[in-house]
Design an enzyme around this catalytic site. Sequence first.
Site, PDB file in Angstrom:
ATOM      1  N   SER A 261       0.842  -1.197   0.000  1.00  0.00           N
ATOM      2  CA  SER A 261       0.000   0.000   0.000  1.00  0.00           C
ATOM      3  C   SER A 261       0.874   1.242   0.000  1.00  0.00           C
ATOM      4  O   SER A 261       2.093   1.168   0.171  1.00  0.00           O
ATOM      5  CB  SER A 261      -0.856   0.016   1.259  1.00  0.00           C
ATOM      6  OG  SER A 261      -0.009   0.209   2.386  1.00  0.00           O
ATOM      7  N   LYS A 262       0.222   2.382  -0.162  1.00  0.00           N
ATOM      8  CA  LYS A 262       0.959   3.643  -0.124  1.00  0.00           C
ATOM      9  C   LYS A 262       1.656   3.790   1.229  1.00  0.00           C
ATOM     10  O   LYS A 262       2.788   4.228   1.313  1.00  0.00           O
ATOM     11  CB  LYS A 262      -0.003   4.807  -0.348  1.00  0.00           C
ATOM     12  CG  LYS A 262       0.672   6.158  -0.169  1.00  0.00           C
ATOM     13  CD  LYS A 262      -0.270   7.299  -0.471  1.00  0.00           C
ATOM     14  CE  LYS A 262       0.402   8.659  -0.461  1.00  0.00           C
ATOM     15  NZ  LYS A 262       1.271   8.925   0.669  1.00  0.00           N
ATOM     16  N   ARG A 263       0.923   3.374   2.281  1.00  0.00           N
ATOM     17  CA  ARG A 263       1.506   3.512   3.618  1.00  0.00           C
ATOM     18  C   ARG A 263       2.769   2.666   3.766  1.00  0.00           C
ATOM     19  O   ARG A 263       3.781   3.114   4.288  1.00  0.00           O
ATOM     20  CB  ARG A 263       0.468   3.168   4.686  1.00  0.00           C
ATOM     21  CG  ARG A 263       0.798   3.857   5.974  1.00  0.00           C
ATOM     22  CD  ARG A 263      -0.219   3.699   7.092  1.00  0.00           C
ATOM     23  NE  ARG A 263      -1.605   3.629   6.692  1.00  0.00           N
ATOM     24  CZ  ARG A 263      -2.372   2.564   6.964  1.00  0.00           C
ATOM     25  NH1 ARG A 263      -1.874   1.522   7.590  1.00  0.00           N
ATOM     26  NH2 ARG A 263      -3.639   2.569   6.612  1.00  0.00           N
ATOM     27  N   ASP A 266       5.561   4.374   1.907  1.00  0.00           N
ATOM     28  CA  ASP A 266       6.140   5.504   2.641  1.00  0.00           C
ATOM     29  C   ASP A 266       7.068   4.998   3.744  1.00  0.00           C
ATOM     30  O   ASP A 266       8.155   5.527   3.958  1.00  0.00           O
ATOM     31  CB  ASP A 266       5.033   6.368   3.264  1.00  0.00           C
ATOM     32  CG  ASP A 266       4.241   7.123   2.195  1.00  0.00           C
ATOM     33  OD1 ASP A 266       4.718   7.177   1.042  1.00  0.00           O
ATOM     34  OD2 ASP A 266       3.146   7.640   2.506  1.00  0.00           O
TER      35      ASP A 266
END
Length: 523
Positions: A261-263, A266
């Site tokens: 995921s984007k999380r 990051d």
Amino acid sequence: MTRVRFAPSPTGALHIGGVRTALYNYLFAKQQGGDFLLRVEDTDQTRFVPGAEEYIIAALKWCGVLPNEGLGFGDGTHAPYRQSDRMAIYKKYADELIAKGWAYYAFDTPDELTAKRSEKEAKKEMFAYNAVTRTAMRNSLTLPADEVAQLLAENAPHVVRFKIPEGDGDVRFSDLIRGSVSYAFAQLDDKVLLKGDGLPTYHLAHLVDDYLMQITHVIRGEEWLNSAPLHVLIYRAMDWKEPIFAHLPLIMRPDGNGKLSKRDGDRLGIPVFPLHFEHPVTGETATGYDETGFLPEAVINFMALFGWAPGDDREIMSLDDMVAAFSFEKINKAGAKFDYAKAKWINQQYILKMPLDELTTRVLPFLQKNTNSPKLNDLKYTTEVVRLLQERCVLLTEFWTQGTYFFEGVKTYDEATVAKKWKTENSAKFDELIDFVTDIDSFTAANFEARVKSFIASSGLKMGDVMPMLRIALTGRMSGPSVADVAALFGRVETQKRLSAAFKRFNKVVEPEKPIEINDLDK
Ligand code: GLU
């Protein structure tokens, strides 16, 4: 004629999983001499994000995965390609399903549905609107016909749901990656086809569009596999030829635990979007492969390898190579673990084999973003910088981080090494060295190197005392291209200037109490 589509929803930046879906559609279409189209699925206006549609188009262009038809790519024969521009089309198909007995009106209010859900939750069960529960709900299957007619005439709020067959049967279809797939009717629920506002849901809209746009193969992410039995039932109910399905494996976190995921991205420092994106409302930003310093050719190359391999040991492949080698049989069912080290390695291979002029063109924007040094106007100089760093950079951003000193004076020196290696008692010799190595007729790398060596031989200094000091004086750091190449590129005057400024500074590093003159490093 093979026709495939990429049909993203404009709900934010396009995840790399989406880019890979687009890529596989593209590869298959090209291989078959077919069409690849882009359709934007924006039926759910509550999730619409301004700018997302432009982002999708820009991302496909950046990657070179170009649809030959569709939004932003020419009108083809089936325009419009944005579902919100096609809203008038869908209702009649829902009506047809109702007329055929495959769909029904449901009048349950949101409150009634919530009450049902809570009732089930209290028993630790999930509520599904299906063949069992619909018998106790307010819909055109349970209410008397005249009441239904009355409610419709009054325009009472309602949705249209698909009627999953009752009983023990199942729906079977085949998937190019998963083989034969089957779902029991009991696993499926009566999905909404037309919402309260009369607009279609994804299930109805995408299917009608695939039919009207004569899509032959539906190639999409695995997250849609569980919806496929519903779609197959609708095709059969409409008596339409169903497309061939291929549900692509998920792109997993590097540890294999769950979807990337984007999380996660990051947290792990892995970009999960092709291009930089700033959410127009929340201001949240997404890091792109572009700004991270990846070449688009490398990005599509490593994305192609998420779940697919050509079957030989090739890893570096152009888009044309991939078109020739692509096949569904070689796609894994299991999710593909993201390997960022591999992605970077692939980028490096592209940097290494790229012709110098081309590479310089790609590197220039990264330099321009960081400096307005007049050196950037000297293409010969910049090209030489790129040549000296080509073998050392894995990302395009590194031409700046590793080559800052080519464009700006050295601001910080590797003081730990200076403190260890610099001997103030040799300071005078180093001053002589400056004159000696710059006093050559032709200031080339070879001449510079020969001159340094002969100075070392006659001065009694050691190679290991001199070379690191020269390197740090010119560049500030301990690693980089050959010192002679760097000096030759700077030229005599700049080399002289840097060496004398640095040697003064080195004395200060080793004996901080000694005052030094303000140098002209930053000029
Ligand atoms: N609009 C869907 C999505 O956002 C497309 C699914 C499909 O390809 O059918 O992924």
